[in-house]
Design an enzyme around this catalytic site. Structure first.
Site, short mmCIF file in Angstrom:
data_model
loop_
_atom_site.label_atom_id
_atom_site.label_comp_id
_atom_site.label_asym_id
_atom_site.label_seq_id
_atom_site.Cartn_x
_atom_site.Cartn_y
_atom_site.Cartn_z
N GLU A 1 -51.84 2.95 -2.70
CA GLU A 1 -50.67 2.11 -2.45
C GLU A 1 -50.67 0.81 -3.24
OE1 GLU A 1 -53.19 2.88 -0.43
OE2 GLU A 1 -53.69 1.28 0.97
N HIS B 1 -46.17 8.37 2.53
CA HIS B 1 -47.35 7.66 3.04
C HIS B 1 -47.58 6.37 2.26
CE1 HIS B 1 -51.54 7.51 4.70
NE2 HIS B 1 -51.77 6.90 3.55
N GLU B 2 -47.57 6.46 0.95
CA GLU B 2 -47.85 5.26 0.14
C GLU B 2 -46.73 4.22 0.29
OE1 GLU B 2 -50.81 5.31 -0.56
OE2 GLU B 2 -51.17 7.46 -0.59
N HIS C 1 -47.31 2.16 3.35
CA HIS C 1 -48.32 1.11 3.18
C HIS C 1 -47.69 -0.22 2.74
CE1 HIS C 1 -52.27 2.74 3.92
NE2 HIS C 1 -52.13 3.75 3.08
N GLU D 1 -54.66 2.80 7.80
CA GLU D 1 -54.37 4.22 7.59
C GLU D 1 -53.75 4.94 8.79
OE1 GLU D 1 -54.17 5.34 4.73
OE2 GLU D 1 -55.38 3.93 3.56
N ASP E 1 -67.23 3.39 1.28
CA ASP E 1 -66.93 4.68 0.64
C ASP E 1 -67.66 5.82 1.37
OD1 ASP E 1 -65.11 4.41 -1.46
OD2 ASP E 1 -66.64 3.60 -2.81
N TYR F 1 -57.52 7.83 9.89
CA TYR F 1 -56.16 8.33 9.68
C TYR F 1 -55.66 9.03 10.95
CZ TYR F 1 -56.77 7.80 4.58
OH TYR F 1 -56.98 7.31 3.32
N1 BES Z 1 -55.33 3.96 0.62
C1 BES Z 1 -55.52 5.36 0.58
C2 BES Z 1 -56.50 5.80 -0.49
C3 BES Z 1 -57.87 5.20 -0.37
C4 BES Z 1 -58.49 4.98 0.84
C5 BES Z 1 -58.57 4.88 -1.51
C6 BES Z 1 -59.75 4.43 0.91
C7 BES Z 1 -59.83 4.33 -1.44
C8 BES Z 1 -60.43 4.11 -0.23
C9 BES Z 1 -54.20 6.10 0.40
O1 BES Z 1 -53.11 5.50 0.99
C10 BES Z 1 -54.34 7.44 1.06
O2 BES Z 1 -54.59 7.46 2.23
N2 BES Z 1 -54.17 8.53 0.34
C11 BES Z 1 -54.25 9.87 0.88
C12 BES Z 1 -52.89 10.47 1.07
C13 BES Z 1 -52.37 10.48 2.45
C14 BES Z 1 -51.10 11.29 2.55
C15 BES Z 1 -53.30 10.78 3.58
C16 BES Z 1 -55.01 10.74 -0.11
O3 BES Z 1 -55.48 10.22 -1.11
O4 BES Z 1 -55.11 11.94 0.11
ZN ZN Z 2 -53.20 5.57 3.08
#
Ligand code: BES
Ligand code: ZN
Length: 616
Positions: A270, A294-295, A298, A317, A374, A382
């Site tokens: 996002e 989703h994005e 955010h 999330e 990480d 989520y």
């Molecule tokens: N912000 C996240 C991606 C993220 C989280 C990057 C933690 C680094 C550390 C992003 O918004 C996200 O959640 N992406 C998901 C998609 C979503 C529909 C659940 C993904 O990457 O799958």
């Molecule tokens: Zn997200």
């Protein structure tokens, strides 16, 4: 080791010295794979303490006062695991003024964990190099010295110079572009006027093209993807205005989308003004565009109201999944929203089963002392977060009431960073006339206990039932029954239902070889363009120990970097004797093409060395 008071994953001391603005000047060096330049930080001093910043693998060249240009004393600590090195800057000469500016000349390292440098042959166009960043959760410190905690938010400006044939974009609005006299380099000026946490600083440099897809939106990508992407994400404006209707004005001006090369490790990120997306969303039928919803969400939950540190990541999330599903509900009907919600519950069951129900990482609010965020990443924040909000909505009087609460929550905390207690206090204040209802919620279980939530909300299962019934027929079928199946079974299914059907099969203890072969055949799974379907099909094949799937599995994990897909597949390949060695050798062959985050996560999944240089 002294850490930040409010953030176990940062060295910085924002309570004493607060960075209130960031000014970046960077040169992109594709030969050395480094960024080189200067960061100018505006600092508000609350005490006489020195300024403590986070850095990781940075070379600090010079530190000086931004106004007087006098050198400032500093010390750079030794690197500490994932934290990086603490940079302590002595501000004593300016103790009488409450505000000061600190300039740091520095360069990044080629192994900077936030950046991926692609050679021309790793791009679609094959002619130009490409650079992109991924700073969330704590990689911003490898790109610039900063208070790398989401508890601190600042506006930023940047001037970036790069080869003139390439486009530079950032998580900000572009103000101007200037071609150098030599015509070989161009500088690009950006402004992000809304205060953001460091993890939302982002950059991309490459041979990019754009297409307009809405009044405030463009698609950006290499030429090869751009038209396809414009078509795939044509619903973007409808999604933004639905979110605005729910949560209030979109404050970021533009909302552009960038489709990255396949090695991008996430589905989406996002970054403000410019969402980053994986090309695995290009299914050809808009069926995976919910990641864009989703994005977009955010832009309120996460980017306006931000988690104070990554222990409260669910505030980003969980809320975003909830808003994403609200958008799905408004665009495709309440039953589609419930199907998504139910899928979320099942993803949570899978995560809890994989981690173990006593594992502290399955708590909604985490304890990240000494833990790399990480490594703590999972679908728990989520889906447990989403489920809690879904449950509260039913409990407190349904969508009409709860939508108003959500909006009030955003209005109250926009431009701030908060923790779970602050959210809960606001919830109690807002619903003060329903205190007795709220008191019945088992807060300790929901927020601080590992495992599944104490309550499973009631879902409308009408769409899921059809998928479940078909899955039931497949699991119960004997060898002679298999001829009853045909493409007609799924003719009425949405692509999401097809995914759901495969998810049900994946939940079964076992799914035999003859069935996976038949399934592949009658539903044409080999030719699917939908990466979510492909992913589940490959996992089913590996689970059935079907040799016919191995080539597809290897190709899938070596052409894309999206961790949500490739980590489970690598783990499945590790679990089967036939594929374990192949998985490891393919990993080593392709590790250098992967981004730092994926390469290091998969090394852990394969129980092999993480270091980049060994084994090569
Ligand atoms: N912000 C996240 C991606 C993220 C989280 C990057 C933690 C680094 C550390 C992003 O918004 C996200 O959640 N992406 C998901 C998609 C979503 C529909 C659940 C993904 O990457 O799958
Ligand atoms: Zn997200």
């Amino acid at each position: 080791m002294s850490l930040s008071k409010n953030d176990p994953n940062s060295f910085s001391n924002p309570e004493e010295c607060t960075v209130s603005h960031i000014d970046l000047r960077l040169e992109v060096d594709f030969k050395k794979h480094i960024l080189k330049g200067c960061v100018n930080l505006s600092v508000e001093r609350n005490t006489n303490a020195s300024l403590v910043l986070d850095t990781r693998d940075l070379t600090i060249l010079n530190v000086y006062d931004g106004d007087t240009l006098q050198k400032l004393g500093y010390s750079l600590g030794n690197p500490v695991t994932f934290y990086g090195s603490k940079l302590e800057i002595n501000l004593t000469s300016q103790a009488d003024s409450k505000k000061c500016r600190v300039c740091i000349d520095y360069e990044t390292s080629p192994k900077c964990s936030a950046l991926q440098w692609l050679k021309p042959n790793q791009t679609s166009g094959k002619k130009h190099p490409y650079l992109f960043s991924q700073c969330q959760p704590i990689h911003a410190r490898s790109m610039l010295p900063c208070q790398d905690t989401p508890g601190i938010k600042t506006p930023y400006n940047a001037v970036v110079t790069a080869p003139s044939e390439l486009t530079v974009l950032m998580s900000a609005v572009k103000v101007s572009e200037d071609l150098d006299e030599s015509k070989l380099i161009k500088s690009h000026t950006f402004k992000q006027k809304v205060p953001i946490p460091s993890y939302l600083i982002a950059i991309v440099v490459g041979a990019l093209e754009k297409r307009k897809i809405g009044p405030r939106s463009h698609i950006w990508s290499e030429k090869e993807y751009v038209d396809k992407a414009a078509e795939e994400f044509s619903e973007t404006e409808q999604m933004i205005s639905t979110a605005e209707d729910l949560l209030g004005e979109y404050v970021w001006g533009i909302y552009d989308l960038l489709v990255l090369p396949p090695s991008f490790p996430y589905g989406g990120m996002e970054n403000p003004c410019l969402t980053f997306l994986t090309p695995t969303l290009l299914a050809g039928d808009k069926s995976l565009a919910d990641v864009v919803a989703h994005e977009i969400s955010h832009s309120w939950t996460g980017n306006l109201v931000t988690n104070r540190n990554f222990e409260h990541f669910w505030l980003n999330e969980g809320f975003t999944c909830f808003v994403e599903n609200k958008i799905v509900g408004r665009m495709h009907g309440e039953s589609a929203r419930h199907l998504h919600a139910l899928e979320g519950w099942e993803l949570l069951e899978y995560a809890v089963e994989t981690y173990g129900e006593k594992n502290p990482l399955t708590k909604l609010v985490l304890d990240l002392r000494g833990i790399d965020p990480d490594d703590a990443f999972s679908s728990v924040p989520y889906e447990k977060g989403h489920t809690l909000l879904f449950y509260l909505e039913t409990l407190l009087g349904g969508a009409d009431v709860f939508d108003k609460f959500l909006r009030a929550y955003i209005q109250e905390y926009k431009y701030k960073s908060i923790d779970t207690d602050t959210w809960k206090m606001f919830l109690y204040k807002y619903f003060s006339n329903q205190k007795d209802v709220l008191d019945k919620v088992d807060w300790n279980a929901w927020l601080y206990t590992p495992g599944m939530p104490p309550v499973k909300p009631e879902y409308d299962c009408s769409l899921a039932k059809k998928c479940m019934n078909l899955a039931g027929l497949w699991t119960q079928a004997s060898a002679e029954d298999l001829d009853q199946f045909s493409a007609k079974d799924i003719a009425e299914f949405s692509s999401y239902q097809l995914q759901k059907f495969l998810s049900f099969l994946l939940q079964e203890e076992s799914f035999p070889l003859n069935k996976i072969e038949k399934l592949t055949d009658v539903y044409g799974l080999k030719n699917t363009r939908n990466s979510e379907v492909q992913y589940r099909w490959i996992r089913l094949g590996l689970k059935a120990q079907w040799k016919g799937i191995i080539d597809s599995a290897l190709e899938f994990v070596t052409t894309i970097g999206r961790m949500k897909f490739i980590r489970p597949i690598y783990r499945d390949m590790y679990a089967w004797d036939e594929t374990r060695e192949k998985a490891i050798s393919v990993y080593y062959q392709h590790r250098d093409e992967m981004m730092y985050q994926s390469a290091s996560a998969i090394a852990k999944d394969l129980h092999i060395s993480e270091t980049k240089t060994e084994h090569s």
